[in-house]
Design a protein around this motif. Structure first.
Motif, PDB file in Angstrom:
ATOM      1  N   ALA A 192       0.838  -1.207   0.000  1.00  0.00           N
ATOM      2  CA  ALA A 192       0.000   0.000   0.000  1.00  0.00           C
ATOM      3  C   ALA A 192       0.872   1.255   0.000  1.00  0.00           C
ATOM      4  CB  ALA A 192      -0.935  -0.016   1.209  1.00  0.00           C
ATOM      5  N   ALA A 193       1.953   1.226   0.776  1.00  0.00           N
ATOM      6  CA  ALA A 193       2.839   2.402   0.842  1.00  0.00           C
ATOM      7  C   ALA A 193       3.510   2.637  -0.519  1.00  0.00           C
ATOM      8  CB  ALA A 193       3.893   2.207   1.933  1.00  0.00           C
ATOM      9  N   ALA A 194       3.968   1.555  -1.162  1.00  0.00           N
ATOM     10  CA  ALA A 194       4.642   1.713  -2.465  1.00  0.00           C
ATOM     11  C   ALA A 194       3.671   2.279  -3.505  1.00  0.00           C
ATOM     12  CB  ALA A 194       5.199   0.365  -2.931  1.00  0.00           C
ATOM     13  N   LEU A 195       2.417   1.823  -3.454  1.00  0.00           N
ATOM     14  CA  LEU A 195       1.438   2.290  -4.446  1.00  0.00           C
ATOM     15  C   LEU A 195       0.880   3.674  -4.102  1.00  0.00           C
ATOM     16  CD1 LEU A 195      -0.462  -1.066  -5.170  1.00  0.00           C
ATOM     17  CD2 LEU A 195       0.998   0.207  -6.768  1.00  0.00           C
ATOM     18  N   SER A 196       1.126   4.123  -2.900  1.00  0.00           N
ATOM     19  CA  SER A 196       0.640   5.456  -2.498  1.00  0.00           C
ATOM     20  C   SER A 196       1.761   6.487  -2.437  1.00  0.00           C
ATOM     21  CB  SER A 196      -0.013   5.384  -1.109  1.00  0.00           C
ATOM     22  OG  SER A 196      -0.943   4.338  -1.049  1.00  0.00           O
ATOM     23  N   ALA A 197       2.982   6.093  -2.817  1.00  0.00           N
ATOM     24  CA  ALA A 197       4.118   7.027  -2.724  1.00  0.00           C
ATOM     25  C   ALA A 197       3.832   8.264  -3.572  1.00  0.00           C
ATOM     26  CB  ALA A 197       5.391   6.336  -3.208  1.00  0.00           C
ATOM     27  N   ILE A 220      -7.024  -9.072  -4.960  1.00  0.00           N
ATOM     28  CA  ILE A 220      -6.919  -8.768  -3.525  1.00  0.00           C
ATOM     29  C   ILE A 220      -7.756  -7.528  -3.231  1.00  0.00           C
ATOM     30  CG2 ILE A 220      -5.302  -8.005  -1.715  1.00  0.00           C
ATOM     31  CD1 ILE A 220      -3.156  -9.664  -3.314  1.00  0.00           C
ATOM     32  N   ALA A 221      -8.615  -7.638  -2.220  1.00  0.00           N
ATOM     33  CA  ALA A 221      -9.524  -6.524  -1.921  1.00  0.00           C
ATOM     34  C   ALA A 221      -8.714  -5.249  -1.680  1.00  0.00           C
ATOM     35  CB  ALA A 221     -10.367  -6.868  -0.691  1.00  0.00           C
ATOM     36  N   GLY A 222      -9.068  -4.201  -2.395  1.00  0.00           N
ATOM     37  CA  GLY A 222      -8.391  -2.913  -2.211  1.00  0.00           C
ATOM     38  C   GLY A 222      -7.236  -2.676  -3.170  1.00  0.00           C
ATOM     39  N   MET A 223      -6.771  -3.733  -3.856  1.00  0.00           N
ATOM     40  CA  MET A 223      -5.579  -3.562  -4.717  1.00  0.00           C
ATOM     41  C   MET A 223      -5.874  -2.668  -5.924  1.00  0.00           C
ATOM     42  SD  MET A 223      -2.362  -4.394  -4.891  1.00  0.00           S
ATOM     43  CE  MET A 223      -1.933  -5.937  -4.097  1.00  0.00           C
ATOM     44  N   ARG A 224      -6.987  -2.950  -6.606  1.00  0.00           N
ATOM     45  CA  ARG A 224      -7.325  -2.141  -7.783  1.00  0.00           C
ATOM     46  C   ARG A 224      -7.513  -0.673  -7.400  1.00  0.00           C
ATOM     47  NH1 ARG A 224      -9.438  -3.224 -12.989  1.00  0.00           N
ATOM     48  NH2 ARG A 224      -8.910  -5.309 -13.582  1.00  0.00           N
ATOM     49  N   GLY A 225      -8.173  -0.456  -6.257  1.00  0.00           N
ATOM     50  CA  GLY A 225      -8.405   0.915  -5.785  1.00  0.00           C
ATOM     51  C   GLY A 225      -7.083   1.643  -5.569  1.00  0.00           C
ATOM     52  N   ALA A 268      -8.177  -5.591 -23.736  1.00  0.00           N
ATOM     53  CA  ALA A 268      -9.552  -5.650 -23.217  1.00  0.00           C
ATOM     54  C   ALA A 268      -9.557  -6.202 -21.788  1.00  0.00           C
ATOM     55  CB  ALA A 268     -10.417  -6.526 -24.117  1.00  0.00           C
ATOM     56  N   HIS A 269      -8.677  -7.166 -21.529  1.00  0.00           N
ATOM     57  CA  HIS A 269      -8.614  -7.761 -20.186  1.00  0.00           C
ATOM     58  C   HIS A 269      -8.223  -6.717 -19.135  1.00  0.00           C
ATOM     59  CE1 HIS A 269      -8.337 -11.026 -17.336  1.00  0.00           C
ATOM     60  NE2 HIS A 269      -7.207 -10.511 -16.898  1.00  0.00           N
ATOM     61  N   TYR A 270      -7.317  -5.821 -19.528  1.00  0.00           N
ATOM     62  CA  TYR A 270      -6.848  -4.792 -18.589  1.00  0.00           C
ATOM     63  C   TYR A 270      -7.602  -3.469 -18.761  1.00  0.00           C
ATOM     64  CZ  TYR A 270      -2.755  -7.732 -17.420  1.00  0.00           C
ATOM     65  OH  TYR A 270      -1.920  -8.731 -16.975  1.00  0.00           O
ATOM     66  N   GLU A 271      -8.737  -3.509 -19.442  1.00  0.00           N
ATOM     67  CA  GLU A 271      -9.520  -2.288 -19.709  1.00  0.00           C
ATOM     68  C   GLU A 271      -9.806  -1.541 -18.402  1.00  0.00           C
ATOM     69  OE1 GLU A 271     -10.628  -1.214 -22.941  1.00  0.00           O
ATOM     70  OE2 GLU A 271     -10.918   0.580 -21.718  1.00  0.00           O
ATOM     71  N   GLY A 272      -9.651  -0.236 -18.444  1.00  0.00           N
ATOM     72  CA  GLY A 272      -9.932   0.590 -17.262  1.00  0.00           C
ATOM     73  C   GLY A 272      -8.768   0.666 -16.296  1.00  0.00           C
ATOM     74  N   LEU A 273      -7.739  -0.161 -16.530  1.00  0.00           N
ATOM     75  CA  LEU A 273      -6.622  -0.206 -15.581  1.00  0.00           C
ATOM     76  C   LEU A 273      -5.337   0.366 -16.184  1.00  0.00           C
ATOM     77  CD1 LEU A 273      -6.174  -1.372 -12.677  1.00  0.00           C
ATOM     78  CD2 LEU A 273      -5.110  -3.333 -13.790  1.00  0.00           C
ATOM     79  N   ILE A 274      -5.109   0.056 -17.482  1.00  0.00           N
ATOM     80  CA  ILE A 274      -3.801   0.429 -18.046  1.00  0.00           C
ATOM     81  C   ILE A 274      -3.926   1.603 -19.030  1.00  0.00           C
ATOM     82  CG2 ILE A 274      -2.856  -1.900 -17.781  1.00  0.00           C
ATOM     83  CD1 ILE A 274      -3.125  -2.290 -20.806  1.00  0.00           C
ATOM     84  N   ASP A 275      -2.810   2.322 -19.152  1.00  0.00           N
ATOM     85  CA  ASP A 275      -2.752   3.442 -20.098  1.00  0.00           C
ATOM     86  C   ASP A 275      -2.051   3.045 -21.386  1.00  0.00           C
ATOM     87  OD1 ASP A 275      -3.769   5.739 -18.369  1.00  0.00           O
ATOM     88  OD2 ASP A 275      -2.277   4.775 -17.089  1.00  0.00           O
ATOM     89  N   LEU A 276      -1.142   2.075 -21.284  1.00  0.00           N
ATOM     90  CA  LEU A 276      -0.402   1.614 -22.465  1.00  0.00           C
ATOM     91  C   LEU A 276      -0.207   0.111 -22.382  1.00  0.00           C
ATOM     92  CD1 LEU A 276       2.739   3.941 -22.953  1.00  0.00           C
ATOM     93  CD2 LEU A 276       0.678   3.876 -24.371  1.00  0.00           C
ATOM     94  N   LEU A 277      -0.238  -0.543 -23.541  1.00  0.00           N
ATOM     95  CA  LEU A 277       0.160  -1.953 -23.632  1.00  0.00           C
ATOM     96  C   LEU A 277       1.300  -2.024 -24.644  1.00  0.00           C
ATOM     97  CD1 LEU A 277      -0.347  -4.973 -22.914  1.00  0.00           C
ATOM     98  CD2 LEU A 277      -1.832  -5.079 -24.922  1.00  0.00           C
ATOM     99  N   LEU A 278       2.473  -2.428 -24.165  1.00  0.00           N
ATOM    100  CA  LEU A 278       3.600  -2.559 -25.086  1.00  0.00           C
ATOM    101  C   LEU A 278       3.523  -3.914 -25.767  1.00  0.00           C
ATOM    102  CD1 LEU A 278       6.580  -0.936 -23.143  1.00  0.00           C
ATOM    103  CD2 LEU A 278       4.758   0.115 -24.462  1.00  0.00           C
ATOM    104  N   ILE A 279       3.593  -3.885 -27.087  1.00  0.00           N
ATOM    105  CA  ILE A 279       3.492  -5.117 -27.879  1.00  0.00           C
ATOM    106  C   ILE A 279       4.783  -5.320 -28.654  1.00  0.00           C
ATOM    107  CG2 ILE A 279       0.969  -4.985 -28.036  1.00  0.00           C
ATOM    108  CD1 ILE A 279       1.337  -3.912 -30.915  1.00  0.00           C
ATOM    109  N   ASP A 280       5.043  -6.556 -29.050  1.00  0.00           N
ATOM    110  CA  ASP A 280       6.318  -6.858 -29.686  1.00  0.00           C
ATOM    111  C   ASP A 280       6.412  -6.278 -31.092  1.00  0.00           C
ATOM    112  OD1 ASP A 280       8.854  -8.403 -29.247  1.00  0.00           O
ATOM    113  OD2 ASP A 280       8.230  -9.221 -31.182  1.00  0.00           O
ATOM    114  N   GLU A 281       7.667  -6.078 -31.506  1.00  0.00           N
ATOM    115  CA  GLU A 281       7.926  -5.559 -32.859  1.00  0.00           C
ATOM    116  C   GLU A 281       7.266  -6.438 -33.928  1.00  0.00           C
ATOM    117  OE1 GLU A 281      11.953  -5.735 -31.933  1.00  0.00           O
ATOM    118  OE2 GLU A 281      12.198  -3.573 -31.661  1.00  0.00           O
ATOM    119  N   ARG A 282       7.223  -7.757 -33.664  1.00  0.00           N
ATOM    120  CA  ARG A 282       6.607  -8.671 -34.639  1.00  0.00           C
ATOM    121  C   ARG A 282       5.100  -8.436 -34.794  1.00  0.00           C
ATOM    122  NH1 ARG A 282      10.802 -12.809 -32.455  1.00  0.00           N
ATOM    123  NH2 ARG A 282      11.123 -10.896 -31.305  1.00  0.00           N
ATOM    124  N   ASP A 283       4.503  -7.740 -33.810  1.00  0.00           N
ATOM    125  CA  ASP A 283       3.059  -7.451 -33.861  1.00  0.00           C
ATOM    126  C   ASP A 283       2.790  -6.001 -34.267  1.00  0.00           C
ATOM    127  OD1 ASP A 283       2.308 -10.014 -33.135  1.00  0.00           O
ATOM    128  OD2 ASP A 283       2.461  -9.568 -30.994  1.00  0.00           O
TER     129      ASP A 283
END
Ligand code: FO1
Length: 326
Positions: A192-197, A220-225, A268-283
């Motif tokens: 919690a401290a690391a994520l609230s720094a 884990i309850a509270g992790m996404r928040g 789509a799986h990480y929708e609402g959570l992530i700002d960027l998804l890094l994909i491989d050069e082959r993609d």
């Protein structure tokens, strides 16, 4: 909303990386080389933990500790290099269970951890001491001190994670995953401290299996928040290259769960959570599909490639403003 700025600059401040075992640990190692130790915290999945021969085994924590300290078996990606197997031979001789292999030196980790847990110490304190003893600089934290057990619901019934993963070599078709204990668990005070720094610059989702390794942390309850409230950009690295998992059962599991084997599914799986998804050069062809997809060298065969990907993640994060400023 355009958060682009300062392209090419590394992100400032502290960095939290969420990871599972082998694939995630490789990026964690790259990050450990790319950042001063005091800026990096690695939060590790404990859904794979289980009790075996009465010993508390924490496979992903140990994979991270062995990888960061240069002790990991380079062939398997888990366990120790140069391991011997006298204990397992003796177990077999006695007619004991040999489906899960505990190496002789690895056994020491489980024995010391189990004794200290039985004496009332937290997994966080024990992991932190192990990291120090092994000469690791960055903070390595279990996602929670409360027990979480990944349960795999398959066509052949519900299996505890290691029975599915190692015992049955991921053969049964997966119908769903459950994270027993996650709702009663809480992120540890250290997580919690690391994520609230206040200086948190980025939260990284390592290229671990989203369903097996990252979801048990997020459940884990509270992790996404905490992650959503952190104000820092969240950058994930896709575990898929050309529709295939670099390692493990991810692609097969995506078929079984009814998801296309694609970067779009991971996004789509990480929708609402992530700002960027890094994909491989082959993609590279996928990159035009969504502005949140960005190309990076995600294959990590050598140490140099691990460091290069770490730098690419930090640069990508450096191009995003903190959400509060956006
Ligand atoms: N993976 C295997 O495929 N077979 C094993 O016998 C095995 C033993 C083992 C012992 C300690 C440890 O820390 C990891 C071990 N693993 C083994 C790996 C582990 O099951 C998985 O890699 C993770 O749980 C998935 O991230």
């Amino acid at each position: 909303m355009n958060r682009e700025s300062q392209a090419g600059q590394h992100v400032q401040g502290s960095v939290v990386a969420l990871c599972g075992g082998v694939g995630g640990a490789k990026l964690a190692l790259g990050l450990a080389h790319a950042l001063p130790a005091e800026r990096l915290t690695i939060v590790v999945n404990t859904g794979d933990d289980f009790s075996h021969f009465g010993l508390h085994v924490s496979p992903d924590i140990d994979t991270v500790l062995y990888t960061l300290s240069g002790r990991v078996n380079p062939e398997t990606g888990w366990g120790r290099a140069g391991e011997t197997w006298r204990f397992m031979e003796a177990v077999g001789e006695l007619g004991g269970e040999t489906w899960f292999s505990l190496g002789d030196s690895d056994l020491a980790t489980h024995a010391v951890r189990t004794a200290r847990l039985a004496a009332g110490e937290s997994l966080t304190a024990i992991t932190s001491d192990f990291a120090k003893a092994l000469g690791i600089g960055p903070q390595v934290l279990p996602a929670s001190d409360a027990p979480i057990a990944t349960m795999v619901e398959t066509a052949e019934g519900t299996l505890p994670f290691q029975r599915y993963f190692v015992g049955q070599k991921c053969a049964p078709a997966v119908k769903a995953l459950r994270f027993a204990g996650a709702q009663a668990a809480r992120p540890s005070a250290e997580v919690a401290a690391a994520l609230s720094a206040p200086d948190l610059g980025v939260i990284i989702l390592c290229p671990s299996n989203p369903y097996l390794s990252i979801d048990p942390i997020l459940a884990i309850a509270g992790m996404r928040g905490l992650i959503e409230g952190a104000g820092a950009p969240v950058v994930a690295v896709s575990p898929l290259v050309g529709g295939r998992a670099v390692k493990g059962p991810l692609a097969k599991m995506m078929d079984e769960l009814g998801h296309a084997r694609s970067n779009a599914s991971i996004l789509a799986h990480y929708e609402g959570l992530i700002d960027l998804l890094l994909i491989d050069e082959r993609d590279r062809a996928d990159a035009g599909l969504d502005p949140r997809l960005r190309v990076a060298p995600t294959m990590m065969k050598s140490l140099e490639e691990r460091i290069a990907l770490a730098r690419a993640v930090l640069e990508a994060a450096g191009s995003l403003r903190r959400k509060a400023e956006a």
